[in-house]
Write a protein that holds these residues in place. Sequence first.
Motif, short mmCIF file in Angstrom:
data_model
loop_
_atom_site.label_atom_id
_atom_site.label_comp_id
_atom_site.label_asym_id
_atom_site.label_seq_id
_atom_site.Cartn_x
_atom_site.Cartn_y
_atom_site.Cartn_z
N ARG A 91 25.57 33.41 30.30
CA ARG A 91 26.60 32.77 29.49
C ARG A 91 26.59 33.41 28.12
O ARG A 91 25.54 33.67 27.56
N ARG A 92 27.78 33.63 27.58
CA ARG A 92 27.91 34.31 26.29
C ARG A 92 28.64 33.40 25.30
O ARG A 92 29.85 33.27 25.33
N LEU A 93 27.84 32.77 24.43
CA LEU A 93 28.39 31.89 23.40
C LEU A 93 28.75 32.72 22.17
O LEU A 93 27.93 33.48 21.67
N TYR A 94 29.97 32.54 21.70
CA TYR A 94 30.39 33.12 20.43
C TYR A 94 30.62 31.97 19.47
O TYR A 94 31.56 31.20 19.60
N ASP A 95 29.71 31.83 18.50
CA ASP A 95 29.82 30.85 17.43
C ASP A 95 30.33 31.63 16.22
O ASP A 95 29.58 32.41 15.64
N LEU A 96 31.59 31.47 15.86
CA LEU A 96 32.23 32.38 14.92
C LEU A 96 31.50 32.56 13.59
O LEU A 96 31.21 33.67 13.19
N ASN A 97 31.21 31.48 12.87
CA ASN A 97 30.51 31.58 11.59
C ASN A 97 31.11 32.64 10.67
O ASN A 97 30.39 33.48 10.12
N LEU A 98 32.42 32.62 10.50
CA LEU A 98 33.07 33.60 9.61
C LEU A 98 32.71 33.29 8.16
O LEU A 98 32.67 32.14 7.76
N ARG A 99 32.46 34.33 7.41
CA ARG A 99 32.15 34.20 5.99
C ARG A 99 33.27 34.83 5.18
O ARG A 99 33.79 35.87 5.57
N PRO A 100 33.65 34.21 4.06
CA PRO A 100 34.73 34.76 3.24
C PRO A 100 34.50 36.23 2.89
O PRO A 100 33.40 36.61 2.49
N GLY A 101 35.52 37.04 3.11
CA GLY A 101 35.45 38.44 2.79
C GLY A 101 34.88 39.31 3.90
O GLY A 101 34.89 40.53 3.80
N GLU B 86 37.67 41.17 19.79
CA GLU B 86 36.78 41.76 20.79
C GLU B 86 35.73 40.75 21.25
O GLU B 86 35.45 40.62 22.45
N LEU B 87 35.16 40.01 20.31
CA LEU B 87 34.13 39.03 20.66
C LEU B 87 34.72 37.84 21.41
O LEU B 87 34.07 37.28 22.30
N LEU B 88 35.94 37.45 21.08
CA LEU B 88 36.60 36.37 21.82
C LEU B 88 36.81 36.77 23.28
O LEU B 88 36.70 35.94 24.18
N ARG B 89 37.11 38.05 23.51
CA ARG B 89 37.30 38.55 24.89
C ARG B 89 35.96 38.66 25.62
O ARG B 89 35.91 38.50 26.84
N THR B 90 34.89 38.92 24.89
CA THR B 90 33.57 39.11 25.49
C THR B 90 32.92 37.77 25.84
O THR B 90 32.18 37.67 26.81
N ALA B 91 33.19 36.75 25.04
CA ALA B 91 32.55 35.45 25.20
C ALA B 91 33.10 34.70 26.40
O ALA B 91 34.24 34.91 26.82
N VAL C 182 32.02 31.20 26.30
CA VAL C 182 31.94 29.91 25.62
C VAL C 182 32.15 30.19 24.13
O VAL C 182 31.54 31.11 23.59
N VAL C 183 33.00 29.41 23.47
CA VAL C 183 33.32 29.64 22.06
C VAL C 183 33.16 28.35 21.27
O VAL C 183 33.57 27.29 21.73
N LYS C 184 32.55 28.47 20.08
CA LYS C 184 32.44 27.35 19.14
C LYS C 184 32.96 27.83 17.79
O LYS C 184 32.60 28.91 17.33
N LEU C 185 33.83 27.04 17.19
CA LEU C 185 34.41 27.40 15.90
C LEU C 185 34.76 26.15 15.14
O LEU C 185 34.76 25.04 15.70
N ASN C 186 35.06 26.30 13.85
CA ASN C 186 35.47 25.15 13.06
C ASN C 186 36.98 25.23 12.78
O ASN C 186 37.65 26.16 13.22
#
Length: 163
Positions: free
Chosen positions: A17-27, A36-41, A43-47
């Motif tokens: 299983r491939r979880l992608y927890d986005l955790n984007l940081r400003p900038g 690419e990571l959304l296609r690879t995952a 399971v996805v977790k985001l806010n």
Amino acid sequence: GGKDVLCRLLQAVPRARRLYDLNLRPGSESADLVSELLRTANVVKLNEEELKFIHEFAGLPAETEGFCRAGLERYGWSAVCVTLGAKGCAMLAGGEYVEAGGHRVDVADTVGAGDAFAAAFMHGISSNWPAAQIAEFSNRVGALVASAHGAIPNWTMEEVVDL
């Protein structure tokens, strides 16, 4: 770099299983890398903010249920969860969409709460729990970790149940 290591790891265990927890940081947001990571995952977790970012570049719906269903359709995820802070979460797992309210706690330290939530989310998926049970458990674990000091506080299942 990190991306090369990730690619090698994914090739070594293709059925994991491939979880992608986005955790984007400003900038540091990269629409190409996120795509690419959304296609690879699977399971996805985001806010909510990350949902808006994906909505803007990928054209997925801006509201949670539509986003979850369209993301599952487009990317082939098996589950997706949008965390809503103190309001809880919205989740699509096992074909079932649910929204689960948060738990009121005195927040001591939010560091680690999102990771604890993600671990609980993956535990519920791996245990084949219904979406409502996964969402409720994940919200409780995240809230419990936020109510304690430190990123990895000691806690018990009894404390999760009692929350």
